[in-house]
Design a protein around this motif. Sequence first.
Motif, PDB file in Angstrom:
ATOM      1  N   SER B  47       0.851  -1.189   0.000  1.00  0.00           N
ATOM      2  CA  SER B  47       0.000   0.000   0.000  1.00  0.00           C
ATOM      3  C   SER B  47       0.881   1.232   0.000  1.00  0.00           C
ATOM      4  O   SER B  47       1.829   1.333   0.790  1.00  0.00           O
ATOM      5  CB  SER B  47      -0.903   0.025   1.245  1.00  0.00           C
ATOM      6  OG  SER B  47      -1.833  -1.027   1.212  1.00  0.00           O
ATOM      7  N   THR B  48       0.556   2.145  -0.898  1.00  0.00           N
ATOM      8  CA  THR B  48       1.306   3.405  -0.995  1.00  0.00           C
ATOM      9  C   THR B  48       0.284   4.539  -1.069  1.00  0.00           C
ATOM     10  O   THR B  48      -0.923   4.295  -1.145  1.00  0.00           O
ATOM     11  CB  THR B  48       2.205   3.411  -2.252  1.00  0.00           C
ATOM     12  OG1 THR B  48       1.395   3.120  -3.412  1.00  0.00           O
ATOM     13  CG2 THR B  48       3.301   2.350  -2.151  1.00  0.00           C
ATOM     14  N   ARG B  91       5.858   6.676   2.748  1.00  0.00           N
ATOM     15  CA  ARG B  91       5.061   5.863   3.671  1.00  0.00           C
ATOM     16  C   ARG B  91       4.393   4.700   2.934  1.00  0.00           C
ATOM     17  O   ARG B  91       3.830   4.885   1.852  1.00  0.00           O
ATOM     18  CB  ARG B  91       4.025   6.740   4.377  1.00  0.00           C
ATOM     19  CG  ARG B  91       4.681   7.739   5.314  1.00  0.00           C
ATOM     20  CD  ARG B  91       3.671   8.697   5.921  1.00  0.00           C
ATOM     21  NE  ARG B  91       3.041   9.536   4.909  1.00  0.00           N
ATOM     22  CZ  ARG B  91       2.119  10.460   5.175  1.00  0.00           C
ATOM     23  NH1 ARG B  91       1.724  10.639   6.420  1.00  0.00           N
ATOM     24  NH2 ARG B  91       1.608  11.180   4.206  1.00  0.00           N
ATOM     25  N   ALA B  92       4.451   3.515   3.555  1.00  0.00           N
ATOM     26  CA  ALA B  92       3.972   2.307   2.882  1.00  0.00           C
ATOM     27  C   ALA B  92       3.504   1.297   3.912  1.00  0.00           C
ATOM     28  O   ALA B  92       3.770   1.439   5.116  1.00  0.00           O
ATOM     29  CB  ALA B  92       5.106   1.694   2.057  1.00  0.00           C
ATOM     30  N   SER B  93       2.766   0.293   3.441  1.00  0.00           N
ATOM     31  CA  SER B  93       2.623  -0.908   4.256  1.00  0.00           C
ATOM     32  C   SER B  93       2.622  -2.110   3.328  1.00  0.00           C
ATOM     33  O   SER B  93       2.375  -1.991   2.120  1.00  0.00           O
ATOM     34  CB  SER B  93       1.364  -0.876   5.133  1.00  0.00           C
ATOM     35  OG  SER B  93       0.194  -1.087   4.382  1.00  0.00           O
ATOM     36  N   ALA B 115       5.655   0.711   7.156  1.00  0.00           N
ATOM     37  CA  ALA B 115       7.084   0.934   6.933  1.00  0.00           C
ATOM     38  C   ALA B 115       7.378   2.256   6.232  1.00  0.00           C
ATOM     39  O   ALA B 115       6.515   2.825   5.564  1.00  0.00           O
ATOM     40  CB  ALA B 115       7.645  -0.206   6.080  1.00  0.00           C
TER      41      ALA B 115
END
Lengths: 271, 271
Positions: B47-48, B91-93, B115
């Motif tokens: 995800s971004t 920012r990401a996941s 992350a």
Amino acid sequence: MSALPDHQTPNGYSPAAPIAPVAATRRPSAGEAARTLAHHGARGALSTIAVEPAGYPYGSVAPYALLGDGSPIVFISTLAEHTSNLTRDHRASLLITDPHPIGDPMDNGRLTLVADAAPLRGSHEIAVAREIFAIRHPDAAGYITFGDFACWVLRVVALRWIGGFGRMAWCTPSDYADAEPDPTAPVAPAAVEHLNADHADALLAAARAFTGHPDATAARATRLDRYGIELTIATPRGQATGRAGFEPRVDDPAGVRAAAVELTRRARERS
Amino acid sequence: MSALPDHQTPNGYSPAAPIAPVAATRRPSAGEAARTLAHHGARGALSTIAVEPAGYPYGSVAPYALLGDGSPIVFISTLAEHTSNLTRDHRASLLITDPHPIGDPMDNGRLTLVADAAPLRGSHEIAVAREIFAIRHPDAAGYITFGDFACWVLRVVALRWIGGFGRMAWCTPSDYADAEPDPTAPVAPAAVEHLNADHADALLAAARAFTGHPDATAARATRLDRYGIELTIATPRGQATGRAGFEPRVDDPAGVRAAAVELTRRARERS
């Protein structure tokens, strides 16, 4: 909708060019391919904007079903992070991967459905949503009426479809809403396997007749949809790809066999 | 790390309480469970924050591998949306679902690894990352050296682990970084199936001896990890759940059989 130019395929090969006329065949549009993925899928990765850690995109697993216009609905618990996130910020996306993949997972379809999420209001709307959801998720009947679960609808604002290596496009919400899902998707992997295992001669005839490679020495099916079969073709000039079309299109999963027989008949007639 | 209170299970049942002492057994910590999922997985939902439509969370499929400290690395193309997105906002996941599920998909593990993403710099770091990645993704050797692909590392800032219905926790980056992946995860589904098919008597003996249900009439394994077996138990007082521990813990996938035999021996000794 516009397709990006292909970028390099993973093995870096350039396919051999056709040396004869290529029969015109229809391909699924990006909207159709997207709707097909969403229709046959059952669980997606829901991305939301996290309350904590604040502002980070947050992925979670979400079972979903589709309303008639293709808008996904989810039943989510107030105890879950994604619900807190959507309550604060309605922006979301739902990533759906092909539930019927063939071969390399990265060479299969996926769809990112970018959406504004809103809780469904109105007892009639909620009752209908529960019925639609329970058809797709029979096990969910036990929890979707719980007090901490609410139904949210994802109103699509943009769609990014990736078909596999080098095949990708944005499609508009109306392309998607108006498209019909391909009924053959659930049976395509088994059909491809069966064609390759038992009908190599028919695939070779189709490759020679329709794809511009009359000197083909072998052909394998790589994917299949309601409009035809994608082929990887061996020729003395190197490996090629091509497509052989069904006539007419297939409207029922059980019709794939007859369509393949008819395609083979046409191929042999032309040779 | 703190576990949320269980919310209602989908079928709404309350398990029967133990009527005898329950043998103490170790369970995987949330950090261990998270590291196990990440270690054995191969593809996640990245995800971004989208550049377009601006600010929306955007999910995409990303093959990944882990550095020694558990930080995921991805090789992503400048032609892909997620790369544009991460270049603009780090920012990401990464959402990872259990690659070895047992039963209901929603009652299986998943992990959201929140992350900060950064491109790897330095030719040595990149060379090491390529080696690590190619071990996990042999087919990727063909593209990870392409000019449009770069390696990004996801530096973990928070982790949300969900084990299944009602089992969930946040864990800290250090819990995760320090944890050892469970080596039995890839064989657990087959082991559970085998125990249920061929060793119902041993599971019943274990349920009677260790779980506080000496009046059990049947027991089924529902999951298995290096420290023991989770059981669903039939009793005259209703259905119960329990856990029977391996002694010692299992350090190798091939050790599950011997551990189960030893557990059965101890169970029968106590009866």
